[in-house]
Design a protein around this motif. Structure first.
Motif, mmCIF file in Angstrom:
data_model
loop_
_atom_site.group_PDB
_atom_site.id
_atom_site.type_symbol
_atom_site.label_atom_id
_atom_site.label_comp_id
_atom_site.label_asym_id
_atom_site.label_seq_id
_atom_site.Cartn_x
_atom_site.Cartn_y
_atom_site.Cartn_z
ATOM 1 N N SER A 88 2.038 -6.758 -6.531
ATOM 2 C CA SER A 88 2.931 -5.719 -6.021
ATOM 3 C C SER A 88 4.369 -6.092 -6.327
ATOM 4 O O SER A 88 4.633 -7.177 -6.851
ATOM 5 N N PHE A 118 -3.358 -11.227 15.362
ATOM 6 C CA PHE A 118 -3.528 -11.198 13.907
ATOM 7 C C PHE A 118 -3.577 -9.779 13.343
ATOM 8 O O PHE A 118 -3.893 -9.596 12.173
ATOM 9 N N ARG A 175 3.252 -0.611 -7.097
ATOM 10 C CA ARG A 175 2.069 -0.826 -6.264
ATOM 11 C C ARG A 175 0.767 -0.591 -7.027
ATOM 12 O O ARG A 175 -0.304 -0.564 -6.413
#
Ligand code: UDX
Ligand code: UDX
Ligand code: ADP
Length: 480
Positions: free
Chosen positions: A265, A158, A447
């Motif tokens: 974003s 992960f 961003r």
């Protein structure tokens, strides 16, 4: 001494094995790869991937109990536990093209393991693969050689790039899936003991094989879905005058929702999200679940929409044409603190702008010119999520220059597009940037890193995802 061999010295295999070697001095860890270039890189001063904190760990363990080698067969034959961490891209041709995972590398690794093994092995799935891959691998292994026991485990990783070392040192959880047989359970325990050297027991979750495999696809799909949800909201914010950061903050304070992963974003990128969702969609379709497939497909469609919406904003605010105008692209990696460009939104945005004949000057602190040119020349393959932005022609690639300094990129530019949230873009001297640009000077922040008010005071026309629009943009034609 337990011996671990990891097949695949990439973004997952390299850092994960470095941390196992650091935390388990009694285990000998060898990372093998068919790519000599990659292995040479891991054995050199310049590691093949950039990841904060990685170099220190590799330097400490390399030559002690961490080795990198191209002698794949020898190390596989000697290992007790074999991690398989090879690449599993989306298929580009044949059945399931554009959606299904391409398991060619996995299958060839499995056949090689079957061929060279002379003792019992635990084979661990580390790369994300479709649910039930373990079963297929098990068949390859058990059908090829008699007398040797292969036990398959699924142990999905992960870690996120840019924070890989932090994630590995202090994981939310380690997931180990195995067969519910005595051998399966014993193998789970063996692997659990490896992680127990530094991960608290309560964070090590043991499940059956299929749950472990599906959990990885599900986790990535949920994460990507959060971003598409907030990005869908960002379009509505721009239309209504709401501010997406305020909305995200308010929504995220609900403890049932939580504050993380709600940054609007220009779109998500990276090697996992799109690939894993396409994979999930394909599995749903194959299992006769079109409604479920369509639900997840929408996450990718919103991501594509967000990228084309951004390009449209740039073009429409600059008088509906960017032809021959210099545009600076700040950041090319799919997120900060990595040099990885796989599926980065910058690729689609650059292609869109080149399609309108812009001249691009690109700067990223970690991405090479060679990589950028390669990314921009590649055809984006897709069936179900159509290539809305075609690769630029060889002539328009000539319109691209790659530079090694942000100030050089912006010099004489009409507009600046921020594609990656590198810290240095927050700290630029924007007055200096403004002074060196053509007027009017535009900043398109994909961003939300710049201080919009401060930039507007300097004189910039600023577009920031999901923020109240600059009066200039409000007067421009509606965006498709
Ligand atoms: C992801 C998962 O986070 C990780 O658990 C899994 O093992 C691999 O895939 P990664 O792709 O490396 O990791 O990075 P991640 O931080 O998840 O970011 C993915 C993309 O989403 C980036 O392009 C990032 O910029 C974008 N993003 C992330 C947003 O646009 N908004 C956010 O709020 C968070
Ligand atoms: C909801 C919001 O939670 C609350 O913040 C808002 O002010 C009003 O709407 P409510 O509809 O009263 O509250 O109950 P909630 O607990 O959110 O459950 C809504 C439905 O979702 C119920 O049918 C519940 O059974 C279902 N649910 C909830 C699930 O099926 N699974 C879950 O994990 C949680
Ligand atoms: P990830 O991001 O999942 O780690 P990468 O593409 O970075 O994926 O790394 C996968 C690595 O696996 C590559 O370096 C590739 O050369 C290697 N690889 C693929 N197939 C094999 C194989 N059969 N044997 C050894 N290495 C392999």
């Amino acid at each position: 001494m337990v011996k671990i061999c990891c097949i695949g010295a990439g973004y997952v295999g390299g850092p994960t094995m470095a941390v196992i070697a650091l935390k388990c001095p009694d285990i000998e860890v060898t990372v093998v790869d068919i790519s000599t270039q990659r292995i040479n890189g891991w054995n050199s001063e310049h590691l093949p991937i950039y990841e904060p904190g990685l170099e220190e760990v590799v330097k400490e363990c390399r030559g002690r109990n961490l080795f990198f080698s191209t002698d794949v067969e020898k190390h596989v034959a000697q290992a007790d536990i074999i991690f398989v961490s090879v690449n599993t891209p989306t298929k580009t041709h044949g059945l399931g093209a554009g959606k299904a995972a391409d398991l060619t590398y996995w299958e060839s690794a499995a056949r090689m393991i079957a061929d060279v093994s002379k003792s019992d092995k635990i084979v661990v799935e580390k790369s994300t693969v479709p649910v039930k891959t373990a079963e297929a691998i098990e068949r390859i292994l058990t059908h090829s050689r008699k007398g040797i026991n292969f036990t398959i485990l699924s142990n999905p990783e992960f870690l996120a790039e840019g924070t890989a070392m932090k994630d590995l040192f202090n994981p939310d959880r380690v997931l180990i899936g195995g067969r519910e047989t005595p051998e399966g359970q014993k193998a789970i325990e063996t692997l659990r003991d490896v992680y127990a050297n530094w991960v608290p027991m309560e964070r090590i979750i043991c499940t059956n094989l299929w749950s472990a495999e599906l959990s990885k696809l599900a986790a990535n799909a949920f994460l990507a879905q959060r971003i598409s949800s907030v990005n869908a909201m960002s379009a509505l914010c721009e239309a209504t005058g709401a501010d997406v950061s305020e909305v995200s903050h308010s929504v995220g304070t609900d403890s049932r929702i939580g504050p993380k992963f709600l940054n609007a974003s220009v779109g998500f990128g990276g090697s996992c999200f799109q690939k894993d969702i396409l994979n999930l969609v394909y599995i749903c379709e194959c299992n006769g679940l079109p409604e479920v497939a369509n639900y997840w497909k929408q996450v990718i469609k919103v991501n594509d929409y967000q990228k084309s919406r951004f390009v449209n904003r740039v073009v429409s605010s600059m008088f509906n044409t960017v032809s021959s105008k210099k545009i600076a692209i700040l950041g090319f990696a799919f997120k900060k603190d990595t040099g990885d460009t796989r599926e980065t939104p910058a690729i689609d945005v650059c292609k869109g702008l080149l399609g309108d004949r812009a001249r691009l000057s690109i700067y990223d602190p970690q991405v090479t010119e060679e990589q950028i040119m390669k990314d921009l020349s590649m055809r984006k393959f897709d069936k179900d999520h159509p290539a809305h932005l075609q690769p630029p022609s060889p002539t328009s690639i000539k319109q691209v220059s790659v530079v090694w300094d942000a100030y050089e990129a912006v010099k004489d530019a009409h507009g600046v597009c921020i594609m990656t949230e590198w810290d240095e873009f927050k700290k630029l001297d924007y007055q200096k940037v403004y002074d060196s640009m053509q007027k009017p000077s535009f900043v398109f922040d994909g961003r939300n890193v710049v201080d919009v008010d401060m930039l507007r005071k300097i004189g910039f026309i600023v577009y920031s995802i999901g923020k109240p629009l600059d009066p200039w943009l409000r007067d421009m034609p509606a965006v498709a």
